[in-house]
Structure formats: C-alpha cells, structure tokens
Write a protein that holds these residues in place. Structure first.
Motif, PDB file in Angstrom:
ATOM      1  N   SER A 257       0.854  -1.179   0.000  1.00 48.46           N
ATOM      2  CA  SER A 257       0.000   0.000   0.000  1.00 48.46           C
ATOM      3  C   SER A 257       0.894   1.234   0.000  1.00 48.46           C
ATOM      4  O   SER A 257       2.017   1.185  -0.485  1.00 48.46           O
ATOM      5  N   ARG A 258       0.418   2.340   0.560  1.00 50.30           N
ATOM      6  CA  ARG A 258       1.208   3.572   0.432  1.00 50.30           C
ATOM      7  C   ARG A 258       2.474   3.535   1.286  1.00 50.30           C
ATOM      8  O   ARG A 258       2.528   2.851   2.317  1.00 50.30           O
ATOM      9  N   PRO A 259       3.513   4.294   0.906  1.00 52.53           N
ATOM     10  CA  PRO A 259       4.699   4.427   1.750  1.00 52.53           C
ATOM     11  C   PRO A 259       4.419   5.386   2.897  1.00 52.53           C
ATOM     12  O   PRO A 259       3.847   6.457   2.701  1.00 52.53           O
ATOM     13  N   VAL A 260       4.812   4.983   4.102  1.00 48.98           N
ATOM     14  CA  VAL A 260       4.658   5.817   5.294  1.00 48.98           C
ATOM     15  C   VAL A 260       6.044   6.038   5.879  1.00 48.98           C
ATOM     16  O   VAL A 260       6.718   5.071   6.273  1.00 48.98           O
ATOM     17  N   LEU A 261       6.495   7.286   5.937  1.00 52.99           N
ATOM     18  CA  LEU A 261       7.834   7.611   6.413  1.00 52.99           C
ATOM     19  C   LEU A 261       7.779   8.069   7.855  1.00 52.99           C
ATOM     20  O   LEU A 261       6.925   8.877   8.232  1.00 52.99           O
ATOM     21  N   ASP A 262       8.698   7.545   8.667  1.00 55.37           N
ATOM     22  CA  ASP A 262       8.818   7.966  10.060  1.00 55.37           C
ATOM     23  C   ASP A 262      10.282   7.878  10.459  1.00 55.37           C
ATOM     24  O   ASP A 262      10.848   6.783  10.529  1.00 55.37           O
ATOM     25  N   GLY A 263      10.902   9.026  10.706  1.00 50.77           N
ATOM     26  CA  GLY A 263      12.320   9.031  11.027  1.00 50.77           C
ATOM     27  C   GLY A 263      13.120   8.445   9.886  1.00 50.77           C
ATOM     28  O   GLY A 263      12.982   8.857   8.735  1.00 50.77           O
ATOM     29  N   GLU A 264      13.944   7.458  10.181  1.00 46.80           N
ATOM     30  CA  GLU A 264      14.778   6.817   9.160  1.00 46.80           C
ATOM     31  C   GLU A 264      14.080   5.641   8.486  1.00 46.80           C
ATOM     32  O   GLU A 264      14.653   5.038   7.581  1.00 46.80           O
ATOM     33  N   ASN A 265      12.870   5.332   8.914  1.00 46.00           N
ATOM     34  CA  ASN A 265      12.236   4.101   8.455  1.00 46.00           C
ATOM     35  C   ASN A 265      11.058   4.344   7.521  1.00 46.00           C
ATOM     36  O   ASN A 265      10.425   5.395   7.545  1.00 46.00           O
ATOM     37  N   LEU A 266      10.807   3.338   6.704  1.00 42.41           N
ATOM     38  CA  LEU A 266       9.691   3.317   5.760  1.00 42.41           C
ATOM     39  C   LEU A 266       8.793   2.133   6.121  1.00 42.41           C
ATOM     40  O   LEU A 266       9.274   1.007   6.265  1.00 42.41           O
ATOM     41  N   TYR A 267       7.509   2.410   6.294  1.00 40.73           N
ATOM     42  CA  TYR A 267       6.523   1.395   6.658  1.00 40.73           C
ATOM     43  C   TYR A 267       5.485   1.285   5.546  1.00 40.73           C
ATOM     44  O   TYR A 267       5.175   2.266   4.879  1.00 40.73           O
ATOM     45  N   SER A 268       4.917   0.103   5.399  1.00 43.60           N
ATOM     46  CA  SER A 268       3.808  -0.055   4.463  1.00 43.60           C
ATOM     47  C   SER A 268       2.982  -1.276   4.846  1.00 43.60           C
ATOM     48  O   SER A 268       3.523  -2.294   5.292  1.00 43.60           O
ATOM     49  N   GLY A 269       1.671  -1.142   4.663  1.00 44.06           N
ATOM     50  CA  GLY A 269       0.816  -2.307   4.771  1.00 44.06           C
ATOM     51  C   GLY A 269       0.901  -3.124   3.498  1.00 44.06           C
ATOM     52  O   GLY A 269       0.909  -2.578   2.397  1.00 44.06           O
ATOM     53  N   VAL A 270       0.981  -4.426   3.645  1.00 44.80           N
ATOM     54  CA  VAL A 270       0.949  -5.341   2.501  1.00 44.80           C
ATOM     55  C   VAL A 270      -0.477  -5.850   2.393  1.00 44.80           C
ATOM     56  O   VAL A 270      -0.953  -6.586   3.266  1.00 44.80           O
ATOM     57  N   CYS A 271      -1.166  -5.434   1.348  1.00 43.46           N
ATOM     58  CA  CYS A 271      -2.596  -5.713   1.234  1.00 43.46           C
ATOM     59  C   CYS A 271      -2.862  -7.130   0.717  1.00 43.46           C
ATOM     60  O   CYS A 271      -3.786  -7.797   1.178  1.00 43.46           O
ATOM     61  N   PHE A 272      -2.065  -7.565  -0.226  1.00 34.62           N
ATOM     62  CA  PHE A 272      -2.195  -8.908  -0.811  1.00 34.62           C
ATOM     63  C   PHE A 272      -0.832  -9.586  -0.761  1.00 34.62           C
ATOM     64  O   PHE A 272       0.203  -8.926  -0.684  1.00 34.62           O
ATOM     65  N   GLY A 273      -0.828 -10.899  -0.824  1.00 33.20           N
ATOM     66  CA  GLY A 273       0.432 -11.625  -0.797  1.00 33.20           C
ATOM     67  C   GLY A 273       0.445 -12.779  -1.770  1.00 33.20           C
ATOM     68  O   GLY A 273      -0.386 -12.871  -2.673  1.00 33.20           O
ATOM     69  N   MET A 274       1.422 -13.649  -1.581  1.00 35.71           N
ATOM     70  CA  MET A 274       1.601 -14.836  -2.408  1.00 35.71           C
ATOM     71  C   MET A 274       1.739 -16.039  -1.490  1.00 35.71           C
ATOM     72  O   MET A 274       1.802 -15.907  -0.260  1.00 35.71           O
ATOM     73  N   THR A 275       1.799 -17.205  -2.076  1.00 41.02           N
ATOM     74  CA  THR A 275       2.169 -18.418  -1.363  1.00 41.02           C
ATOM     75  C   THR A 275       3.248 -19.117  -2.162  1.00 41.02           C
ATOM     76  O   THR A 275       3.425 -18.849  -3.359  1.00 41.02           O
ATOM     77  N   GLU A 276       3.987 -20.001  -1.521  1.00 35.50           N
ATOM     78  CA  GLU A 276       5.034 -20.753  -2.213  1.00 35.50           C
ATOM     79  C   GLU A 276       4.440 -21.498  -3.401  1.00 35.50           C
ATOM     80  O   GLU A 276       3.470 -22.245  -3.264  1.00 35.50           O
ATOM     81  N   GLY A 277       5.006 -21.260  -4.567  1.00 34.78           N
ATOM     82  CA  GLY A 277       4.568 -21.946  -5.770  1.00 34.78           C
ATOM     83  C   GLY A 277       3.428 -21.260  -6.495  1.00 34.78           C
ATOM     84  O   GLY A 277       3.088 -21.643  -7.620  1.00 34.78           O
ATOM     85  N   ASN A 278       2.804 -20.242  -5.865  1.00 36.96           N
ATOM     86  CA  ASN A 278       1.731 -19.492  -6.519  1.00 36.96           C
ATOM     87  C   ASN A 278       2.037 -18.005  -6.349  1.00 36.96           C
ATOM     88  O   ASN A 278       1.828 -17.441  -5.279  1.00 36.96           O
ATOM     89  N   TYR A 279       2.553 -17.399  -7.408  1.00 40.38           N
ATOM     90  CA  TYR A 279       3.052 -16.031  -7.312  1.00 40.38           C
ATOM     91  C   TYR A 279       2.060 -14.999  -7.834  1.00 40.38           C
ATOM     92  O   TYR A 279       2.424 -13.863  -8.125  1.00 40.38           O
ATOM     93  N   ASN A 280       0.794 -15.396  -7.936  1.00 40.61           N
ATOM     94  CA  ASN A 280      -0.257 -14.445  -8.264  1.00 40.61           C
ATOM     95  C   ASN A 280      -0.739 -13.745  -7.004  1.00 40.61           C
ATOM     96  O   ASN A 280      -0.561 -14.231  -5.881  1.00 40.61           O
ATOM     97  N   MET A 281      -1.375 -12.577  -7.191  1.00 40.93           N
ATOM     98  CA  MET A 281      -1.963 -11.857  -6.068  1.00 40.93           C
ATOM     99  C   MET A 281      -3.037 -12.704  -5.402  1.00 40.93           C
ATOM    100  O   MET A 281      -3.926 -13.211  -6.058  1.00 40.93           O
TER     101      MET A 281
END
Length: 355
Positions: A257-281
């Motif tokens: 999702s969007r980049p969120v900056l705080d100090g030296e770090n960058l945070y983001s929510g990961v909305c969708f993922g993958m599984t081993e062997g299935n690299y689709n959303m």
C-alpha cells in the motif's frame, strides 16, 4: 474502638476536603489493554497486537473499510473510512473516540495530513467519484482539485480514480491516479495543474501498475524525493519532485500500500500476498513491512523474516494469519503501529504495541 472512630473521622474530613476542592474521591486506573500473546515482527521492530483497541460503538460508528490513518499535532489519530455515515473517526491513542464527521464519500480512500505554517489540513480522495478535496480538521471543504479531463490533462476516455495525495515542501499537491490511468498529477497549492508523469506499463521502469500510494521522502541528504508504490509490481519507485525517474526498490511477494515515512524508516501495509509456488496476487495474505534508511527490509510483522541472498531480497510471505488485507500503517509518538484493513468484515484498526 477509639482508633477506629478516629480513622473514620479523618477519612470523612479528608473526603470533604477533596469534594470541596473539586477533586475526585477515587482515582480509577484505566484498564490494561488486552494484548495477544504472540509477538509479531523481527529484530528491534517487534509488536504485540491489541485487536479490540477501538472503543467506538459499532452500531453508532460503523466502518466498512478502514483505509488510512494519520496522527495530528494534538496527538489525535484520524481514521478515514468509506462508510458514508462517518468518513472520519478521531481517536485518542487509548482508543477512545473523541469526534467524527463525514463528507458523504462512498469511495473515501486516501488521507494525507499537511502542515501550513503550523496549521494542519486533510487531503481526501474518493476513488469512485474521482474527487480530491482539501479540508479543515473539522471537515470544512476548502479546495477541490479539477478533474484532469476538464483541464486538458486527460482525454475523455482515460479513467480517473485517484487513490492518494502527497504535499511537497512548497505546497504542491501530487495525486496518484492508482485505480485509473496510472499517472501522478502535480498541482500547485492553489489547485492549478502543472504536469503529469508515469502512466500505465508493466515493463517500463518509469511507469506503474496500480500507483496506489505516494509520499514525500525527506530521509536522504539533499533534495526530498517522491516515493510511489507500484503495487502490482511489488515496488516502490522514486522520482524527483519534477517527475524524473531515479530508482526503485523491489519487495518480492509484497503487494504494498502507500509508503509511510517515520524518522529513518519506511513502513507499508501489505494488502495482498503470495504463497510458495503461486506467485499471483492472493487474498487474505496481508502483513506489514518495515524498511531502514538504506531501504532494506528489516521486519515483517505478520510475515516471514526478511532474508537477503547475494544482496537480493528473497520472497516474503505471510507467516502469521493475523491480518487479512493491510491497507495502511500509522505510527504514534511511542512508535506503536495502527494497522487499517480493507475487506476485513468491518474491523476497526488493530494497535500493535512495540515491545
């Protein structure tokens, strides 16, 4: 008996004094938050989850999707939802609801906090209506940006579904058309169109597939830059503030999702993922990812521990099924996280207490 009578007399006298002073007779300590036993994250960025953080009454203040959250200078947490009954819910860090209002936006999606000479404002996008507005913290609309088709920036056939904004150091407004034609549109502080850049392409490095979020990055020495999340490419892309492509940071497995900056770090929510062997959303595979000042992933709360092989980041996956779809991350002054979720049965944000 004499001692007991004296104790009662002293207690009554003390209570009378407190009552006369307007002070409470008893101090009731706040209840301790109910935290999950499981610890999420890695290294110095580990957390315990409080799922019931919000004290809002769901029958009066329902949410559909909790899209984004920011913290203002009064330490209040401002949540954007797409429930037209209450687009904005305002909380204390304890989870107590202190205010709410609405713009009747059924597609409220992006929430950005700007500071102008010490006064703060909100920029809100509605993807369905193709609207971007600037408003006061109490919901008064002060500016609405023009639709790009009305100013010659788009032809009539290009879709416009803005997902996010970022405000430059000079007040310029950057709009990410993440669900539309995939451009970043730049306006001046008064809403006059300056330029657009990007566009729709999976292969070209200066273009996007779902330019979902945008933020100003002040971490590096020199001029600030623009970070854009190309969600379908699992990539943060960096540009100058005039739209020149600089570099990208690839996060395999993470539909960010969007980049969120705080100090030296960058945070983001990961909305969708993958599984081993299935690299689709894939649905219901969310987690949070945290990068350091060198843009290396250092923690994945809810996800697998980040690993680098020969300098390249390996595939990241959901490891603990705590989240469904992480749409945004907000930090408070104690570096606790608040995770907003999309398509999660109307849950309020989870609070992640840093340990």
């Amino acid at each position: 008996m004499r001692s007991r009578r004296k104790f009662i007399q002293q207690s009554i006298a003390g209570s009378t004094t407190l009552m006369a002073s307007g002070l409470p007779l008893f101090h009731i300590l706040p209840s301790r938050p109910k935290l999950e036993e499981e610890v999420l994250g890695h290294g110095d960025f580990r957390y315990r989850v409080e799922k019931k953080w919000s004290q809002a009454e769901s029958s009066r203040f329902p949410v559909k999707n909790c899209h984004e959250m920011v913290q203002d200078q009064k330490n209040r947490l401002i949540l954007l939802t797409d429930h037209p009954q209450n687009n904005i819910l305002i909380y204390e860090p304890s989870g107590r609801l202190v205010d709410s209002w609405t713009l009747d936006f059924p597609g409220a999606h992006g929430l950005t906090l700007s500071d102008e000479g010490g006064e703060q404002f909100l920029f809100i996008t509605d993807t369905g209506q193709g609207k971007v507005v600037k408003c006061s913290l109490d919901g008064r609309v002060l500016l609405e940006l023009p639709h790009p088709a009305t100013i010659g920036a788009y032809d009539e056939k290009l879709p416009y579904r803005p997902t996010e904004t970022a405000i430059g150091p000079n007040g310029d407004i950057y709009v990410a058309d993440g669900y539309g034609a995939q451009f970043i549109l730049q306006f001046d502080a008064g809403g006059k169109f300056i330029r657009k850049f990007g566009g729709d392409s999976f292969l070209q490095p200066d273009k996007f597939k779902q330019a979902h979020g945008v933020a100003i990055d002040y971490r590096s020495p020199g001029d600030p830059t623009l970070l854009v999340s190309a969600r379908i490419k699992n990539t943060f892309k960096r540009f100058t503030l005039s739209g020149e492509y600089l570099e990208e940071h690839y996060l395999p497995g993470a539909f960010i999702s969007r980049p969120v900056l705080d100090g030296e770090n960058l945070y983001s929510g990961v909305c969708f993922g993958m599984t081993e062997g299935n690299y689709n959303m894939q649905l219901n595979r969310g987690f949070v990812t945290i990068l350091d000042k060198e843009n290396r992933v250092i923690s994945n709360p809810g996800g697998t521990e980040p690993q680098y092989e020969n300098g390249k980041l390996t595939l990241m996956l959901q490891d603990q099924p705590v989240f469904r779809h992480c749409h945004d991350v907000c930090l408070d002054r104690d570096k606790n996280l608040y995770v907003c979720q999309w398509n999660a049965d109307g849950v309020y944000p989870y609070k992640l207490h840093r340990v």
